[in-house]
Design a protein around this motif. Structure first.
Motif, PDB file in Angstrom:
ATOM      1  N   GLY A  70      27.877   7.150 -50.680  1.00 29.46           N
ATOM      2  CA  GLY A  70      27.987   5.720 -50.939  1.00 29.46           C
ATOM      3  C   GLY A  70      27.510   4.935 -49.746  1.00 29.46           C
ATOM      4  O   GLY A  70      26.796   5.443 -48.892  1.00 29.46           O
ATOM      5  N   ASP A  71      27.947   3.651 -49.710  1.00 31.89           N
ATOM      6  CA  ASP A  71      27.494   2.780 -48.631  1.00 31.89           C
ATOM      7  C   ASP A  71      28.531   2.624 -47.533  1.00 31.89           C
ATOM      8  O   ASP A  71      28.435   1.749 -46.696  1.00 31.89           O
ATOM      9  N   GLY A  72      29.535   3.490 -47.511  1.00 32.91           N
ATOM     10  CA  GLY A  72      30.488   3.564 -46.407  1.00 32.91           C
ATOM     11  C   GLY A  72      31.622   2.566 -46.550  1.00 32.91           C
ATOM     12  O   GLY A  72      31.740   1.884 -47.547  1.00 32.91           O
ATOM     13  N   PRO A  73      32.476   2.485 -45.613  1.00 31.60           N
ATOM     14  CA  PRO A  73      32.413   3.132 -44.307  1.00 31.60           C
ATOM     15  C   PRO A  73      32.910   4.574 -44.317  1.00 31.60           C
ATOM     16  O   PRO A  73      32.864   5.246 -43.287  1.00 31.60           O
ATOM     17  N   CYS A  74      33.403   5.081 -45.467  1.00 34.18           N
ATOM     18  CA  CYS A  74      33.916   6.449 -45.534  1.00 34.18           C
ATOM     19  C   CYS A  74      32.938   7.375 -46.249  1.00 34.18           C
ATOM     20  O   CYS A  74      32.325   6.981 -47.256  1.00 34.18           O
ATOM     21  N   TYR A  75      32.798   8.571 -45.729  1.00 30.54           N
ATOM     22  CA  TYR A  75      31.952   9.604 -46.319  1.00 30.54           C
ATOM     23  C   TYR A  75      32.681  10.933 -46.203  1.00 30.54           C
ATOM     24  O   TYR A  75      33.513  11.129 -45.319  1.00 30.54           O
ATOM     25  N   GLY A  76      32.344  11.878 -47.066  1.00 29.43           N
ATOM     26  CA  GLY A  76      32.842  13.244 -46.949  1.00 29.43           C
ATOM     27  C   GLY A  76      31.695  14.149 -46.552  1.00 29.43           C
ATOM     28  O   GLY A  76      30.549  13.940 -46.953  1.00 29.43           O
ATOM     29  N   LEU A  77      31.980  15.164 -45.756  1.00 31.89           N
ATOM     30  CA  LEU A  77      30.954  16.088 -45.280  1.00 31.89           C
ATOM     31  C   LEU A  77      31.518  17.494 -45.306  1.00 31.89           C
ATOM     32  O   LEU A  77      32.670  17.719 -44.911  1.00 31.89           O
ATOM     33  N   VAL A  78      30.713  18.459 -45.773  1.00 32.40           N
ATOM     34  CA  VAL A  78      31.074  19.876 -45.689  1.00 32.40           C
ATOM     35  C   VAL A  78      29.947  20.582 -44.947  1.00 32.40           C
ATOM     36  O   VAL A  78      28.774  20.457 -45.299  1.00 32.40           O
ATOM     37  N   GLY A  82      31.808  25.812 -44.369  1.00 33.82           N
ATOM     38  CA  GLY A  82      32.847  25.418 -45.310  1.00 33.82           C
ATOM     39  C   GLY A  82      33.878  24.448 -44.777  1.00 33.82           C
ATOM     40  O   GLY A  82      34.829  24.116 -45.480  1.00 33.82           O
ATOM     41  N   ARG A  83      33.707  23.955 -43.571  1.00 28.73           N
ATOM     42  CA  ARG A  83      34.667  22.998 -43.021  1.00 28.73           C
ATOM     43  C   ARG A  83      34.408  21.610 -43.607  1.00 28.73           C
ATOM     44  O   ARG A  83      33.273  21.164 -43.703  1.00 28.73           O
ATOM     45  N   GLU A  84      35.495  20.949 -43.956  1.00 29.05           N
ATOM     46  CA  GLU A  84      35.400  19.624 -44.566  1.00 29.05           C
ATOM     47  C   GLU A  84      35.806  18.559 -43.547  1.00 29.05           C
ATOM     48  O   GLU A  84      36.784  18.719 -42.818  1.00 29.05           O
ATOM     49  N   TYR A  85      35.028  17.477 -43.505  1.00 27.98           N
ATOM     50  CA  TYR A  85      35.289  16.382 -42.588  1.00 27.98           C
ATOM     51  C   TYR A  85      35.347  15.073 -43.364  1.00 27.98           C
ATOM     52  O   TYR A  85      34.605  14.877 -44.336  1.00 27.98           O
ATOM     53  N   ALA A  86      36.232  14.177 -42.918  1.00 30.72           N
ATOM     54  CA  ALA A  86      36.318  12.818 -43.444  1.00 30.72           C
ATOM     55  C   ALA A  86      35.675  11.907 -42.400  1.00 30.72           C
ATOM     56  O   ALA A  86      36.244  11.662 -41.336  1.00 30.72           O
ATOM     57  N   LEU A  87      34.462  11.450 -42.689  1.00 30.01           N
ATOM     58  CA  LEU A  87      33.701  10.645 -41.739  1.00 30.01           C
ATOM     59  C   LEU A  87      34.010   9.168 -41.944  1.00 30.01           C
ATOM     60  O   LEU A  87      34.141   8.704 -43.077  1.00 30.01           O
ATOM     61  N   HIS A  88      34.069   8.423 -40.850  1.00 30.31           N
ATOM     62  CA  HIS A  88      34.271   6.973 -40.924  1.00 30.31           C
ATOM     63  C   HIS A  88      33.333   6.293 -39.939  1.00 30.31           C
ATOM     64  O   HIS A  88      33.269   6.661 -38.768  1.00 30.31           O
ATOM     65  N   GLY A  89      32.591   5.297 -40.447  1.00 28.62           N
ATOM     66  CA  GLY A  89      31.709   4.516 -39.597  1.00 28.62           C
ATOM     67  C   GLY A  89      31.185   3.321 -40.356  1.00 28.62           C
ATOM     68  O   GLY A  89      30.626   3.480 -41.450  1.00 28.62           O
ATOM     69  N   CYS A 114      40.039   8.245 -44.863  1.00 29.75           N
ATOM     70  CA  CYS A 114      38.809   8.494 -45.623  1.00 29.75           C
ATOM     71  C   CYS A 114      38.882   9.733 -46.498  1.00 29.75           C
ATOM     72  O   CYS A 114      37.854  10.313 -46.839  1.00 29.75           O
ATOM     73  N   GLY A 115      40.054  10.167 -46.870  1.00 27.08           N
ATOM     74  CA  GLY A 115      40.180  11.281 -47.791  1.00 27.08           C
ATOM     75  C   GLY A 115      40.399  12.600 -47.098  1.00 27.08           C
ATOM     76  O   GLY A 115      40.707  12.659 -45.905  1.00 27.08           O
ATOM     77  N   PRO A 116      40.222  13.690 -47.872  1.00 25.04           N
ATOM     78  CA  PRO A 116      40.507  15.021 -47.327  1.00 25.04           C
ATOM     79  C   PRO A 116      39.491  15.437 -46.263  1.00 25.04           C
ATOM     80  O   PRO A 116      38.353  15.008 -46.274  1.00 25.04           O
ATOM     81  N   GLY A 117      39.936  16.275 -45.354  1.00 22.23           N
ATOM     82  CA  GLY A 117      39.084  16.794 -44.291  1.00 22.23           C
ATOM     83  C   GLY A 117      39.554  16.321 -42.941  1.00 22.23           C
ATOM     84  O   GLY A 117      40.416  15.450 -42.821  1.00 22.23           O
TER      85      GLY A 117
END
Length: 129
Positions: A70-78, A82-89, A114-117
């Motif tokens: 999406g257009d942020g500010p939260c994103y999910g990354l794997v 297999g590690r999951e991260y909740a990105l914020h910017g 920003c969710g799981p991770g």
């Protein structure tokens, strides 16, 4: 009149394009002499895998696929492992789910959810082509 300064062909060249044999026992067999009479040292074989990673990896650099875009500010990354991260910017741009990105991360904003991770802040993010 002849010129004594006329260059001649170097002794390494022959009419057939091969070098003349060197001296020594190998030369008489038509092969060049070995470079060294000493055999190379035996290769060392490890008895177990290394205890610590041998490749230096920057702890603030992640590569993986966007799982919540999406257009942020939260994103999910794997990441590939297999590690999951909740990105914020804020103001980082729009990223579609499935996009492969390279992210420089910093400390997470404690106010952001920003969710799981594992929560991390985005310093820089770029698409990997």
């Amino acid at each position: 009149m002849t010129d004594d300064r006329t260059p001649t062909a170097p002794p390494t060249a022959s009419p057939t394009g091969t070098r003349p044999p060197t001296t020594g026992p190998a030369a008489s067999a038509g092969r060049p002499a070995p470079l060294s009479a000493t055999p190379p040292p035996a290769r060392w074989r490890p008895t177990a895998p290394p205890r610590h990673p041998t490749d230096q990896r920057r702890p603030d650099l992640l590569a993986g696929r966007i799982t919540r875009g999406g257009d942020g500010p939260c994103y999910g990354l794997v990441t590939d492992d297999g590690r999951e991260y909740a990105l914020h910017g804020t103001g980082m741009g729009t990223f579609a789910t499935g996009t492969t990105v390279l992210v420089t991360v910093g400390p997470a904003d404690p106010a952001a959810t920003c969710g799981p991770g594992t929560p991390v802040g985005i310093v820089r993010i770029s698409v990997v082509h």
